[in-house]
Design a protein around this motif. Structure first.
Motif, PDB file in Angstrom:
ATOM      1  N   SER A 140       0.856  -1.191   0.000  1.00 42.22           N
ATOM      2  CA  SER A 140       0.000   0.000   0.000  1.00 42.22           C
ATOM      3  C   SER A 140       0.886   1.233   0.000  1.00 42.22           C
ATOM      4  N   SER A 141       0.311   2.336  -0.486  1.00 41.60           N
ATOM      5  CA  SER A 141       1.044   3.602  -0.478  1.00 41.60           C
ATOM      6  C   SER A 141       0.075   4.759  -0.727  1.00 41.60           C
ATOM      7  N   PHE A 142       0.415   5.899  -0.120  1.00 44.40           N
ATOM      8  CA  PHE A 142      -0.295   7.143  -0.460  1.00 44.40           C
ATOM      9  C   PHE A 142       0.231   7.688  -1.781  1.00 44.40           C
ATOM     10  N   ASN A 143       1.391   7.188  -2.196  1.00 41.28           N
ATOM     11  CA  ASN A 143       1.985   7.585  -3.475  1.00 41.28           C
ATOM     12  C   ASN A 143       1.475   6.609  -4.545  1.00 41.28           C
ATOM     13  N   HIS A 144       0.473   7.032  -5.289  1.00 42.60           N
ATOM     14  CA  HIS A 144      -0.172   6.114  -6.226  1.00 42.60           C
ATOM     15  C   HIS A 144       0.671   5.880  -7.478  1.00 42.60           C
ATOM     16  N   TYR A 145       1.663   6.738  -7.706  1.00 41.16           N
ATOM     17  CA  TYR A 145       2.646   6.465  -8.767  1.00 41.16           C
ATOM     18  C   TYR A 145       3.411   5.187  -8.416  1.00 41.16           C
ATOM     19  N   SER A 146       3.659   5.019  -7.118  1.00 36.00           N
ATOM     20  CA  SER A 146       4.395   3.849  -6.647  1.00 36.00           C
ATOM     21  C   SER A 146       3.577   2.571  -6.850  1.00 36.00           C
ATOM     22  N   ILE A 147       2.262   2.673  -6.651  1.00 34.57           N
ATOM     23  CA  ILE A 147       1.378   1.519  -6.894  1.00 34.57           C
ATOM     24  C   ILE A 147       1.434   1.145  -8.385  1.00 34.57           C
ATOM     25  N   PRO A 155       2.838  -7.531 -11.512  1.00 27.06           N
ATOM     26  CA  PRO A 155       1.378  -7.411 -11.641  1.00 27.06           C
ATOM     27  C   PRO A 155       0.607  -8.413 -10.782  1.00 27.06           C
ATOM     28  N   GLU A 156       1.268  -9.534 -10.424  1.00 23.76           N
ATOM     29  CA  GLU A 156       0.559 -10.583  -9.682  1.00 23.76           C
ATOM     30  C   GLU A 156       0.403 -10.269  -8.190  1.00 23.76           C
ATOM     31  N   LEU A 157       1.170  -9.302  -7.686  1.00 18.71           N
ATOM     32  CA  LEU A 157       1.114  -9.004  -6.249  1.00 18.71           C
ATOM     33  C   LEU A 157      -0.080  -8.129  -5.893  1.00 18.71           C
ATOM     34  N   GLU A 158      -0.564  -8.302  -4.664  1.00 20.55           N
ATOM     35  CA  GLU A 158      -1.706  -7.505  -4.208  1.00 20.55           C
ATOM     36  C   GLU A 158      -1.249  -6.106  -3.813  1.00 20.55           C
ATOM     37  N   LYS A 159      -2.013  -5.107  -4.286  1.00 23.45           N
ATOM     38  CA  LYS A 159      -1.657  -3.712  -4.031  1.00 23.45           C
ATOM     39  C   LYS A 159      -2.919  -2.917  -3.713  1.00 23.45           C
ATOM     40  N   ALA A 160      -2.785  -1.918  -2.848  1.00 24.68           N
ATOM     41  CA  ALA A 160      -3.952  -1.104  -2.478  1.00 24.68           C
ATOM     42  C   ALA A 160      -3.557   0.358  -2.383  1.00 24.68           C
ATOM     43  N   VAL A 161      -4.478   1.238  -2.809  1.00 28.94           N
ATOM     44  CA  VAL A 161      -4.235   2.670  -2.670  1.00 28.94           C
ATOM     45  C   VAL A 161      -4.685   3.118  -1.278  1.00 28.94           C
ATOM     46  N   LEU A 162      -3.825   3.870  -0.631  1.00 34.21           N
ATOM     47  CA  LEU A 162      -4.165   4.509   0.644  1.00 34.21           C
ATOM     48  C   LEU A 162      -4.706   5.899   0.336  1.00 34.21           C
ATOM     49  N   TYR A 163      -5.767   6.279   1.048  1.00 34.98           N
ATOM     50  CA  TYR A 163      -6.255   7.648   0.870  1.00 34.98           C
ATOM     51  C   TYR A 163      -7.028   8.099   2.107  1.00 34.98           C
ATOM     52  N   MET A 164      -7.085   9.424   2.272  1.00 31.01           N
ATOM     53  CA  MET A 164      -7.697  10.021   3.474  1.00 31.01           C
ATOM     54  C   MET A 164      -9.121  10.507   3.239  1.00 31.01           C
ATOM     55  N   GLU A 165      -9.370  11.052   2.059  1.00 30.76           N
ATOM     56  CA  GLU A 165     -10.672  11.675   1.804  1.00 30.76           C
ATOM     57  C   GLU A 165     -11.322  11.049   0.587  1.00 30.76           C
ATOM     58  N   GLY A 166     -12.512  11.500   0.269  1.00 26.06           N
ATOM     59  CA  GLY A 166     -13.287  10.850  -0.775  1.00 26.06           C
ATOM     60  C   GLY A 166     -12.622  10.820  -2.135  1.00 26.06           C
ATOM     61  N   ILE A 167     -12.539   9.621  -2.718  1.00 25.13           N
ATOM     62  CA  ILE A 167     -12.159   9.455  -4.125  1.00 25.13           C
ATOM     63  C   ILE A 167     -13.421   8.968  -4.824  1.00 25.13           C
ATOM     64  N   VAL A 177      -5.008   2.662 -11.504  1.00 25.39           N
ATOM     65  CA  VAL A 177      -3.580   2.915 -11.201  1.00 25.39           C
ATOM     66  C   VAL A 177      -2.794   1.620 -10.988  1.00 25.39           C
ATOM     67  N   GLY A 178      -3.467   0.473 -11.099  1.00 30.38           N
ATOM     68  CA  GLY A 178      -2.743  -0.793 -10.986  1.00 30.38           C
ATOM     69  C   GLY A 178      -2.920  -1.513  -9.665  1.00 30.38           C
ATOM     70  N   GLY A 179      -3.839  -1.011  -8.829  1.00 25.82           N
ATOM     71  CA  GLY A 179      -4.114  -1.677  -7.551  1.00 25.82           C
ATOM     72  C   GLY A 179      -5.293  -2.626  -7.673  1.00 25.82           C
ATOM     73  N   ASN A 180      -5.530  -3.378  -6.597  1.00 25.18           N
ATOM     74  CA  ASN A 180      -6.741  -4.205  -6.584  1.00 25.18           C
ATOM     75  C   ASN A 180      -7.493  -4.144  -5.261  1.00 25.18           C
ATOM     76  N   GLY A 181      -7.037  -3.264  -4.342  1.00 22.92           N
ATOM     77  CA  GLY A 181      -7.749  -3.061  -3.086  1.00 22.92           C
ATOM     78  C   GLY A 181      -7.725  -1.587  -2.726  1.00 22.92           C
ATOM     79  N   ILE A 182      -8.529  -1.206  -1.729  1.00 24.66           N
ATOM     80  CA  ILE A 182      -8.489   0.179  -1.233  1.00 24.66           C
ATOM     81  C   ILE A 182      -8.326   0.181   0.281  1.00 24.66           C
ATOM     82  N   HIS A 183      -7.481   1.106   0.762  1.00 28.20           N
ATOM     83  CA  HIS A 183      -7.246   1.274   2.199  1.00 28.20           C
ATOM     84  C   HIS A 183      -7.582   2.716   2.574  1.00 28.20           C
ATOM     85  N   PRO A 184      -8.882   3.011   2.760  1.00 32.20           N
ATOM     86  CA  PRO A 184      -9.275   4.382   3.102  1.00 32.20           C
ATOM     87  C   PRO A 184      -9.135   4.661   4.595  1.00 32.20           C
ATOM     88  N   HIS A 185      -8.993   5.940   4.945  1.00 37.05           N
ATOM     89  CA  HIS A 185      -9.144   6.340   6.342  1.00 37.05           C
ATOM     90  C   HIS A 185     -10.548   5.916   6.764  1.00 37.05           C
TER      91      HIS A 185
END
Length: 241
Positions: A140-147, A155-167, A177-185
């Motif tokens: 996971s990362s708040f840097n979605h370029y990194s995801i 591509p086979e690894l699990e990845k999630a975008v971290l975010y604080m406010e509404g997307i 962006v290449g993730g498959n999960g979400i990690h919201p506040h």
């Protein structure tokens, strides 16, 4: 079944991001641990949350300006000095070696939003391959370029975008962006978001959930998982449900 992740280990009761804390989360029955990775001056992936060592250790300065040897000399007992004499900043390799034996899930948060650590993704992937941990890793990362970069590299690894406010439609955004999960506040993890994301096949794992009522709500909603500083409490609640 909702998975419980010890946030920086059992950070509510033990020195965060240390082996003491990770061991405790495992003993508490957590399904996995969450940790933060940065690079030392000599390019070694180390486990620490802040860009500076000031808050969690007896040292001062930026992680990126200190060698592994210098970082290892610091005491990371943080606010638990009365309980523990000494705790090192672990390397990611040390944690993965331990986790591979325990076969516990590791959520690796890449801390590269403020300091752009060059080559971090490759170095971390190299360690995961070395310890055959692919099936137990979530990035996971708040840097979605990194995801996006991780997706190109593995591509086979699990990845999630971290975010604080509404997307808008975060279940679509993470795939874009290449993730498959979400990690919201947790405040951004409304029942509707959880339900709609998971209906779209996107697991939701909010952070940092320390309120028992909120934990119960997430269990009731069948949320994929959540991060907590108090995994022991979460595990007890899970099996009361």
């Amino acid at each position: 079944m909702t998975k419980i992740f010890g946030h920086r280990g059992s950070a509510g009761t033990h020195p965060e991001n240390t082996m003491i804390s990770f061991e405790q989360a495992y003993k508490d029955g957590a399904d996995g641990i969450e940790l933060d990775v940065q690079l030392s001056k000599d390019g070694i992936p180390v486990v620490i949350h802040d860009e500076k060592v000031n808050r969690t250790t007896d040292g001062k300065g930026l992680v990126k300006d200190l060698s592994l040897l210098e970082l290892k000399q610091l005491n990371a007992v943080h606010k638990f000095k009365k309980l523990y004499k000494q705790a090192e900043i672990p390397t990611l390799e040390e944690v993965l070696e331990w986790a591979s034996k325990k076969q516990t899930i590791v959520n690796i948060e890449l801390k590269n939003s403020i300091v752009p650590y060059s080559g971090m993704e490759e170095k971390v992937l190299d360690l995961i391959n070395r310890y055959n941990m692919k099936h137990l890793i979530i990035f996971s990362s708040f840097n979605h370029y990194s995801i996006a970069r991780l997706h190109a590299l593995a591509p086979e690894l699990e990845k999630a975008v971290l975010y604080m406010e509404g997307i808008y439609k975060p279940w679509d955004y993470t795939k874009w962006v290449g993730g498959n999960g979400i990690h919201p506040h947790i405040k951004a993890a409304t029942p509707s978001i959880i339900q709609r994301a998971q209906a779209a096949g996107v697991p939701v794992r909010p952070f940092t959930v320390n309120d028992e009522k909120m934990m119960k709500r997430l269990f009731d909603e069948g949320c994929a998982g959540f991060f907590t500083d108090y995994p022991k409490i979460a595990v007890q609640l899970k099996y009361q449900n």
